[in-house]
Motif scaffolding. Structure first.
Motif, short mmCIF file in Angstrom:
data_model
loop_
_atom_site.label_atom_id
_atom_site.label_comp_id
_atom_site.label_asym_id
_atom_site.label_seq_id
_atom_site.Cartn_x
_atom_site.Cartn_y
_atom_site.Cartn_z
N HIS A 1 1.33 -1.47 0.17
CA HIS A 1 0.32 -0.07 0.12
C HIS A 1 0.75 1.29 0.13
CE1 HIS A 1 -3.55 -2.20 1.63
NE2 HIS A 1 -3.28 -2.70 -0.11
N TYR A 2 1.65 1.32 -0.13
CA TYR A 2 3.13 2.48 0.12
C TYR A 2 3.00 2.92 -0.79
CZ TYR A 2 5.34 1.74 4.96
OH TYR A 2 5.42 1.45 6.03
N TYR B 1 0.08 3.70 -2.55
CA TYR B 1 -0.71 4.46 -2.70
C TYR B 1 -0.60 5.70 -1.84
CZ TYR B 1 -5.71 5.00 -0.80
OH TYR B 1 -6.71 6.65 -0.61
N VAL B 2 -0.19 5.68 -0.74
CA VAL B 2 0.75 6.31 -0.01
C VAL B 2 0.97 7.51 0.07
CG1 VAL B 2 0.90 6.87 2.83
CG2 VAL B 2 -0.07 4.56 2.20
N LYS C 1 -10.34 1.80 -2.46
CA LYS C 1 -11.82 1.61 -2.46
C LYS C 1 -12.22 1.41 -1.52
CE LYS C 1 -10.27 -3.45 -2.99
NZ LYS C 1 -8.49 -3.55 -3.44
N ARG C 2 -11.43 2.01 -0.73
CA ARG C 2 -11.92 1.40 1.10
C ARG C 2 -11.89 3.01 1.56
NH1 ARG C 2 -8.06 -3.71 2.89
NH2 ARG C 2 -6.44 -1.37 2.01
N VAL C 3 -10.77 3.69 1.09
CA VAL C 3 -10.98 5.06 1.85
C VAL C 3 -11.59 6.55 1.46
CG1 VAL C 3 -9.00 6.32 2.92
CG2 VAL C 3 -8.01 4.75 2.52
N THR D 1 -8.31 10.65 1.73
CA THR D 1 -6.59 10.34 3.36
C THR D 1 -5.64 12.13 2.54
OG1 THR D 1 -4.12 10.03 4.06
CG2 THR D 1 -5.37 9.31 1.33
N GLY E 1 -1.37 14.78 6.01
CA GLY E 1 -1.53 15.12 7.54
C GLY E 1 -1.93 14.51 8.28
N ASN E 2 -3.00 13.20 7.62
CA ASN E 2 -3.47 12.55 8.89
C ASN E 2 -3.70 11.25 8.82
OD1 ASN E 2 -5.16 14.46 9.41
ND2 ASN E 2 -6.90 14.43 7.81
N LEU E 3 -1.81 11.03 8.30
CA LEU E 3 -0.81 9.83 8.13
C LEU E 3 -0.30 9.50 9.36
CD1 LEU E 3 0.77 10.02 4.24
CD2 LEU E 3 -0.89 8.21 5.63
N SER E 4 -1.42 8.67 10.31
CA SER E 4 -0.68 8.30 11.38
C SER E 4 0.31 6.93 11.31
CB SER E 4 -1.79 8.10 12.27
OG SER E 4 -2.81 7.15 11.84
N ARG E 5 -0.06 6.07 10.16
CA ARG E 5 0.50 5.20 10.24
C ARG E 5 1.12 5.22 8.17
NH1 ARG E 5 -0.15 4.85 14.68
NH2 ARG E 5 -0.93 3.33 15.59
N PRO E 6 2.29 4.68 8.21
CA PRO E 6 3.31 4.38 8.90
C PRO E 6 4.15 5.49 9.95
CG PRO E 6 3.45 4.59 6.30
CD PRO E 6 2.15 4.64 6.56
#
Lengths: 358, 358, 358, 358
Positions: free
Chosen positions: A40-41, A43-44, A54-56, A59, A62-67
């Motif tokens: 998934h990286y 995508y991130v 498809k699931r989010v 995003t 600034g809201n990337l608490s993960r990774p």
């Protein structure tokens, strides 16, 4: 991990994104058997294509608490190790070209990393010091002189020797009227005169869009400036400092640069005027706004594939900046380099060199 | 440190804010010689007053890169130590009352901390597991029965024995018509029937504002639900799970609760109906939406000073929720407890118990 | 009296505004003893300065219930009569220059009046016919040919003989690379190929800002087009018509013009390329988008006073359009005329002529 | 034809809409052989269902350049004539019920017509007089007295004799604590004291949402008030007048009503308190804000079909107003009448009667 405005990315995102560039455009394309660090990286950390997941629902960077930061460092080590292996192989021209772009891409993000950090800390109510030794207010050493340039046809753009981005090419001829250009950048002292002469309140000095921007955002000074007990101060990387009138003004928008030039009956130079005269003056402290819109050069060719998205798709409604700044990494500057931002943006180390027609 | 929507605060802010409560309302007021940990923390962690700072245009909680988590833990230790010292002194009723409020205030934030974390992770493209053992999808064990309540005058509100918030008082009489109320909460299976009967597309089931909300946000299922290959799934604290039709539906808005009730020809109970009947049914898994607007009880008294801002200023345009949820800390639940949220909000563990007039 | 979008003014406002121009810049300045028709009309019909009124929070042109149409006609008669008297006096060059600008200003508004009416009626659910004889869909009579232009230095801009606006001056030299330019405008049939080849969904054809605009506004065809039972139709001044593939495409934005050109591997010409080649082709049916940003010519001088606001303040973030359209009044066209609009705007009769480098 | 804010409709739309009501719900349903005046008018004048048109992206009422006023009068004559014919037939109870609703519906719009005209003219920079004889500033004739009401169970709502809307029914019992209510409305003089005591700047007097509204909109006085040379004035239907301290304050929002009541240590009455005491005081000059949220009465039944949309779908996030105003048509007032608006709205003739608990 913060993202106070949409133009500013969180530091950890820069780290992941520059790493992903090598994974996406080098390793997964050319290094046989390479296995991505995490499905998934891409995508991130992909800034190139619209994030349609498809699931989010949506995003924000600034809201990337993960990774988490630790995971991104692991990602970086993993990609670095594989890049080192790959570099020991026999490389084709296609390989080296994309690797070279990846290196320059990373240098761009190194600069953004620093300016984004400044923005993030400068918007923090505690106004924390980033680095006690990071001096970003610099005295302008030159006395005012005007470098004259005669009219004529000049070659503009990159000659194709060494690396350049697509937007600097091809080299082409431009007819230029006679002009003179300042040997120095506008200083805080000069800017204070503009402020004290009510420059931010004289509608006739401004573009309509600039005036709207001033009104809507209550702009009354360069970014990071504030007035405390009748003393102008600004946030710098080594904390809050008094404004030094001898230092170069920075963190100004194109709108402000234009209004200032109108006020003193000069003008902002075109990018061609800048490039022709640049060898005759010192530059490299501030990105210098030009009057030129960011447009393709004649016979501009967009590279094929995803790399082709790198520059061309931004060639509307932006202004060209020339030179480089104190935040630019070594070897990332060129006389022909074309930086570009929207007219109101101020978080880069921007400045103004005046010109006039003769 | 993230803040994906304005209703959700970053976890570290909760930590600082609950700590600040004790510093602000106990130590700096009553503990002689107390020195604040940091001059600016009151500004950073104060949620009560408008943040008007002379140097900062505006600050978002999600952009608080500083103080860092480590500093906030130091702040917490510092305040905890001083509170321990203070608790060893002779305390007045005024002292114990405000400390008690501080403890309850912190419990509220413990719940928000968990629901905010769920929201943050559930909006992360990686959909990370928070805790493999945190089961938030719960099977509804009851079969459908209807608890009948005769008309009459009932006492509503807190009797003043033990702690309660100001908004639960004073106890007062309410005349209630005869009604029956469900012994169980609405399940995912029942909600799927609503979805499959096109409930989200039947305008006549919805309030005008609810319908606008559905249209504008493309709402077609409870929050965290998504449909993958014709299988409804949802994000939970232990990761993505298939929807279990026997489990209690959660993360629904008041708008959805109302439309669902319209659809099955029942209604959402008032908070009075809920409070009267609650001893006869199990509750505590979900915050249960009521039809009641959040308004002051007759003879409601706002406490003096800043504490008086705690509840009264929110008493417009919100709906009351009753009971408590699986995220609520122990001893923070009461039969008379009045929680309140805006009609479209869904990030709490909300649910629906139906009622009908008889 | 309607104003469906901010770019479109209500017809009666055009009438008042063009009248006010003569009152403000001619009569009240130069005609001794002139008494304004109404003290507040300058406030109502002034488009030049920010409307800052002590009694009115904010006024939109579309909400001008007063003055009524009849009063505006009275205003117009009053000003016309006084202008006739004034014209019988001995006029200086200063007088005739501003009067000439006033006449050209009014012609500009005549065109806007028609395009604004089209927009207003085309957004009315009844789609009313404006004029059964107003044919705005025009067949392109030329077969595709390419006019070649060799590289060289060309004179661009107005020679100062006869009237022109400040933005067309001064005439100056531009170096141009060799290119060819189409003898005809793009047709509906060609545009339908673009639509059918999924052009509105291919992200790589678009600028980033263009793509955002397409996504946000669900753009899938030129303005006024709609698809009914698999037949493309459009609203025209004589009502709804089927799309004629042989007619010239119109009501396209610059974003669409650029994407179309990318799609067929051509490009949008610069305004210089257009001006050089224009004598060799027919023009005057559509305002033709160019690739050029709207910027001042070298040595551009802003006229002093309020008239100086006429053009210069718009010279950022707009694109130049060249030629003229079927809505342009007679004698308002010039080879050097520079029209300008923001990239997404479509309510003018815009079109596209392709170019290519050779 | 103007629509300065979304809450305000253009006068001609009211005319078409009230006409359409009879065409839609009476003639086309019950009058055999009735032919609609125009196929698209249902689409244009329908306020009940979402306007989803296959050919029109979106229409605003304020942009309805067509049908013109003359055509709407023709439409009205046509429908009136057919209604007259229909009324000569034998009517069933179903017929008379819907006709009665149509008449009351039209009376509601008569009031809106006047308040919308006031809003439109009051936002016009010319501040035109609507009617020199329309006096809307009224002196409050009563001296302050407090009407006491003992606690008890009271019957609230409409008894079913004569016409009422569904939202006034069914009659039901409410338990009310002892209270007193003012015999008079708050005056401009009292409101000036609130202003002079800095009421609009005391955050603790306001709801959070009210305070946000004040800040965002720079609210510092009732709507239509402005201060010129230290004299408070307001726009009224007969033009600009000085504020008369003895006149009743009007055009206040619920937010302001609440803050004012907090300031003078009283409160806004509930709608039940109002209805119980109303026979003992004069009312009918201003719609009087109540503390009650607009919610269904116990056992409320929504009528079947489109008429059922009339009231129920608005029963969230609005406040109840009681009484009637000087703009209300005769015979449209009832002791049980429940008007409702959102908390910030001010364009109706609203006022405030204080209450207090005893």
């Amino acid at each position: 991990m913060v993202q106070p405005i949409v133009d500013v990315s969180p530091p950890k995102w820069h780290l992941g994104h520059t790493t992903w560039f090598f994974e996406e455009f080098v390793l997964s394309k050319f290094y046989k058997g390479y296995k991505r660090f995490h499905d998934h990286y891409a995508y991130v950390f992909n800034s190139y294509y619209e994030s349609v997941g498809k699931r989010v629902v949506r995003t924000d960077r600034g809201n990337l608490s993960r990774p988490c930061v630790e995971d991104i460092y692991k990602y970086r080590s993993y990609v670095t190790n594989h890049m080192n292996e790959f570099l020991n192989q026999t490389l084709t021209k296609e390989h080296t070209e994309i690797i070279e772009i990846g290196i320059h891409h990373e240098k761009q993000h190194q600069e953004l990393l620093l300016t984004d950090i400044k923005y993030i800390l400068g918007n923090n109510p505690l106004l924390p010091v980033y680095d006690i030794d990071a001096i970003d207010a610099l005295v302008e050493p030159q006395n005012q002189e005007w470098i004259e340039v005669p009219e004529g046809i000049y070659k503009i753009g990159h000659s194709n020797e060494g690396f350049s981005y697509d937007n600097e090419k091809p080299q082409h001829k431009v007819y230029v009227e006679p002009y003179s250009i300042s040997n120095k950048l506008v200083t805080n002292g000069e800017w204070l005169e503009f402020i004290n002469d009510n420059g931010y309140n004289q509608v006739l000095l401004w573009h309509t869009e600039g005036w709207d921007w001033v009104q809507k955002n209550n702009i009354c000074a360069p970014h990071y400036w504030f007035n405390e007990n009748n003393q102008w101060k600004h946030y710098t990387l080594n904390g809050v400092q008094n404004i030094d009138p001898k230092a170069i003004v920075t963190h100004i928008s194109y709108f402000e640069a234009f209004a200032f030039a109108q006020w003193c009956k000069k003008r902002v130079p075109t990018e061609f005027e800048w490039e022709i005269a640049a060898p005759n003056f010192n530059f490299g402290k501030r990105w210098e706004w030009t009057e030129s819109a960011y447009l393709p050069y004649p016979n501009y060719q967009k590279p094929p594939g995803a790399i082709g998205e790198y520059n061309g798709k931004f060639m509307v409604n932006q202004k060209v900046l020339r030179g480089y700044s104190i935040a630019t990494p070594d070897h990332h500057a060129r006389l022909t380099y074309r930086n570009f931002f929207h007219a109101p943006l101020r978080w880069q180390f921007t400045g103004l060199r005046l010109a006039q027609s003769i």
